[in-house]
Design a protein around this motif. Structure first.
Motif, PDB file in Angstrom:
ATOM      1  N   LEU B  28      33.606  36.621  -9.785  1.00  0.00           N
ATOM      2  CA  LEU B  28      34.219  35.693 -10.355  1.00  0.00           C
ATOM      3  C   LEU B  28      33.116  35.467 -11.582  1.00  0.00           C
ATOM      4  CD1 LEU B  28      35.122  32.762  -8.297  1.00  0.00           C
ATOM      5  CD2 LEU B  28      36.684  34.064  -9.640  1.00  0.00           C
ATOM      6  N   TRP B  36      38.456  24.548 -12.815  1.00  0.00           N
ATOM      7  CA  TRP B  36      38.981  25.696 -12.093  1.00  0.00           C
ATOM      8  C   TRP B  36      39.631  25.142 -10.613  1.00  0.00           C
ATOM      9  CZ3 TRP B  36      38.386  31.397 -12.721  1.00  0.00           C
ATOM     10  CH2 TRP B  36      38.150  31.649 -13.895  1.00  0.00           C
ATOM     11  N   LEU B  38      40.526  26.373  -7.259  1.00  0.00           N
ATOM     12  CA  LEU B  38      40.213  27.607  -6.061  1.00  0.00           C
ATOM     13  C   LEU B  38      41.375  27.138  -5.026  1.00  0.00           C
ATOM     14  CD1 LEU B  38      38.363  29.773  -5.480  1.00  0.00           C
ATOM     15  CD2 LEU B  38      36.973  28.267  -4.148  1.00  0.00           C
ATOM     16  N   LYS B  46      37.804  29.710   0.728  1.00  0.00           N
ATOM     17  CA  LYS B  46      37.656  28.809  -0.165  1.00  0.00           C
ATOM     18  C   LYS B  46      36.354  28.205   0.072  1.00  0.00           C
ATOM     19  CE  LYS B  46      41.131  25.993   0.067  1.00  0.00           C
ATOM     20  NZ  LYS B  46      41.754  26.474   1.498  1.00  0.00           N
ATOM     21  N   ILE B 185      34.754  23.195 -10.166  1.00  0.00           N
ATOM     22  CA  ILE B 185      35.662  24.060  -9.418  1.00  0.00           C
ATOM     23  C   ILE B 185      36.265  23.276  -8.101  1.00  0.00           C
ATOM     24  CG2 ILE B 185      35.692  25.932  -7.860  1.00  0.00           C
ATOM     25  CD1 ILE B 185      33.268  27.047  -9.127  1.00  0.00           C
ATOM     26  N   SER B 187      38.534  23.033  -4.725  1.00  0.00           N
ATOM     27  CA  SER B 187      39.192  23.809  -3.850  1.00  0.00           C
ATOM     28  C   SER B 187      40.399  22.964  -3.194  1.00  0.00           C
ATOM     29  CB  SER B 187      38.237  24.636  -2.952  1.00  0.00           C
ATOM     30  OG  SER B 187      38.254  23.568  -1.689  1.00  0.00           O
ATOM     31  N   VAL B 202      42.274  30.495  -9.282  1.00  0.00           N
ATOM     32  CA  VAL B 202      41.959  31.523  -8.531  1.00  0.00           C
ATOM     33  C   VAL B 202      42.716  31.559  -7.094  1.00  0.00           C
ATOM     34  CG1 VAL B 202      40.042  32.908  -7.311  1.00  0.00           C
ATOM     35  CG2 VAL B 202      39.700  31.705  -9.541  1.00  0.00           C
ATOM     36  N   LEU B 204      42.890  32.689  -3.612  1.00  0.00           N
ATOM     37  CA  LEU B 204      42.350  33.273  -2.484  1.00  0.00           C
ATOM     38  C   LEU B 204      43.271  33.372  -1.104  1.00  0.00           C
ATOM     39  CD1 LEU B 204      39.175  34.010  -2.912  1.00  0.00           C
ATOM     40  CD2 LEU B 204      38.810  31.919  -1.965  1.00  0.00           C
ATOM     41  N   ILE B 209      40.185  37.735  -3.644  1.00  0.00           N
ATOM     42  CA  ILE B 209      41.312  37.205  -4.708  1.00  0.00           C
ATOM     43  C   ILE B 209      42.269  38.054  -5.082  1.00  0.00           C
ATOM     44  CG2 ILE B 209      41.135  36.755  -7.294  1.00  0.00           C
ATOM     45  CD1 ILE B 209      38.204  36.156  -7.048  1.00  0.00           C
ATOM     46  N   GLN B 212      44.099  35.718 -10.405  1.00  0.00           N
ATOM     47  CA  GLN B 212      43.380  34.737 -11.084  1.00  0.00           C
ATOM     48  C   GLN B 212      43.586  34.873 -12.622  1.00  0.00           C
ATOM     49  OE1 GLN B 212      39.327  36.865 -10.505  1.00  0.00           O
ATOM     50  NE2 GLN B 212      38.985  35.481 -12.262  1.00  0.00           N
TER      51      GLN B 212
END
Lengths: 254, 235
Positions: B28, B36, B38, B46, B185, B187, B202, B204, B209, B212
């Motif tokens: 990444l 972002w 996640l 994550k 970020i 999650s 992104v 996951l 990944i 994204q």
């Protein structure tokens, strides 16, 4: 320094309640014993219990606390907070150690203070033998300092054992015990290796230093500190090793 | 901080636990100034990824660079990490938590702290142990947002909390996000109301990944919201 003091204050705040509770219980126990003795219900020799109980229990309590202060961070997930702080691991552990020594000081003061407060009047025979109150204070100070060193040494070994045990997934209790034995053995070996470096230190005539000769002229007590100084250096090394493991190699997988 | 320098670069990151491979070669690169998402179901990796960046988990392989340097004591000063678990000292008051945390970070902003406390409706005199789960989540967010940290990691900040607290947290992030100098970020496995926050996402799944890109571009190219895309991918 500001950060270290914050860590120390946190640990002191966390331990304030149990320590003052224990100190209070000790004083209450002594007061009850003194009251029963004064009433004639119990023999004056029972007063020994008022000193013996805390002197037996407190060392065990403090060793348990050296383990518990770290364990609580894991149990309550606050270890996440500690591990993301931008401070060296040894500072976190030293703060816990310093907090432990403050606990020791409070409990020592409660035991000694309570003994004189409640049982001082029952120790006529002792007062006759002892050279004077200053002699008692001087020796009590060195008993305190020696106790603090012993406690700090044990606590550092316990911290290392705990941190290493948290680095493995299974059999953490067994690993902790194994590390405890191993670190003690290693410290002993290191002390032997370092001892020649400190042989230049003079032999301390403890019977003069502690003024035991005033108690009895026949007492001879001497101490060559080279071995213990070597052990102290090795133990300090263990503290930094534990700090390094704590900061760089611990994982939180919960 | 160089504006062109990515805040976080992760290359071929791998992590294996005894029974599961949590990260299987994650790569990444996060520019500054973005939020972002996640996204992934439970067990997708994550939290492990965020913990690796925060320095709480040691990767088995790969590289992490936070503002060009690997995770270290110095990088911890650049990151504000809010874990999923309750990591606050419960015997402290809200004020004590703030005083304790602020002592360790030079980028702490007292004025932001006060503003956030008020916005999050937290009483500084209240003990952490007396706060509801939602209030504790809000307090943990205050600890992250009161700093000018270049990288903020929020691990499941909306997990298990009431809708009103969730709305407060989302609004708090929007209000306090220092766009030009911070990257966040977040999650989560509950995309729903939070997708408005994300500049990029992104996806996951089982440590890899699978998707994204820019949230806007994904919406345009797939013709659906990130939430619907999430449901479709992880159906």
């Amino acid at each position: 320094m500001k950060r270290f003091l914050k860590l120390l204050r946190k640990d002191l705040e966390a331990s304030r309640l149990p320590v003052f509770f224990l100190a209070g219980i000790t004083l209450i126990l002594m007061a009850v014993l003194r009251w029963r003795i004064a009433q004639g219900a119990w023999h004056p020799q029972v007063s020994v219990l008022g000193v013996a109980v805390p002197l037996t229990f407190f060392p065990l309590w403090l060793i348990w606390r050296s383990f518990q202060t770290l364990r609580a961070e894991w149990r309550e997930d606050t270890v996440y907070t500690l591990l993301v702080l931008p401070v060296p691991g040894w500072q976190v552990l030293l703060a816990k150690l310093a907090g432990l020594l403050v606990e020791y000081s409070v409990l020592f003061a409660a035991t000694v203070g309570g003994t004189f407060l409640f049982f001082g009047g029952l120790m006529d025979e002792l007062w006759e033998v002892i050279p004077g109150p200053w002699w008692l204070a001087w020796n009590a100070l060195w008993v305190y300092v020696t106790g603090a060193f012993v406690l700090a040494t044990l606590a550092i070994h316990v911290q290392l054992a705990f941190v290493v045990s948290k680095m493995v997934g299974r059999l953490q209790g067994l690993v902790a015990l194994w590390v405890l034995f191993l670190s003690t053995w290693l410290t002993d070996r290191a002390a032997l290796l370092l001892e020649p470096l400190f042989r230049w230190l003079p032999t301390i005539r403890l019977h003069e230093f502690l003024q035991l000769t005033r108690f009895d002229e026949g007492i001879i007590l001497e101490w060559q500190p080279a071995g213990q100084i070597g052990a102290a250096f090795a133990t300090v090394g263990l503290l930094f090793l534990t700090g390094l493991l704590f900061e760089r190699f611990l994982e939180i997988n919960g | 901080m160089n504006a062109a320098e990515p805040v976080l670069v992760v290359h071929n990151l791998r992590k294996k636990y005894p029974k599961v491979e949590a990260l299987k070669g994650i790569s990444l690169s996060l520019p500054q100034g973005e939020i972002w998402g996640l996204l992934g179901p439970n067990g997708s990796g994550k939290s492990t990824l965020l913990k690796c960046v925060a320095g709480l988990v040691r990767p088995d392989g790969g590289e992490i660079a936070i503002l060009g340097t690997p995770p270290s004591r110095a990088s911890k000063a650049q990151i504000a990490f809010v874990p999923e678990v309750e990591s606050l000292y419960r015997w402290m008051t809200v004020r004590q938590v703030l005083e304790f945390t602020s002592a360790f970070y030079d980028d702490w902003q007292k004025d932001s702290e006060e503003e956030l406390l008020e916005f999050m409706r937290l009483d500084p005199r209240a003990k952490v142990s007396t706060l509801s789960k939602g209030m504790r989540a809000r307090l943990r967010l205050v600890l992250a947002l009161a700093r000018r940290a270049p990288l903020i990691l929020l691990d499941e900040p909306f997990s298990g909390i009431d809708p009103s607290s969730r709305d407060r947290i989302v609004e708090g992030i929007v209000r306090q996000f220092k766009g030009e100098e911070q990257t966040i970020i977040i999650s989560t496995h509950a995309v729903g109301d939070t997708e408005q926050l994300f500049d990029a996402v992104v996806f996951l799944h089982e440590g890899s990944i699978i998707l994204q890109g820019s949230a806007e571009e994904l919406r345009a190219s797939r013709g659906k919201s990130i939430n619907d895309l999430f449901k479709e991918v992880f159906a």
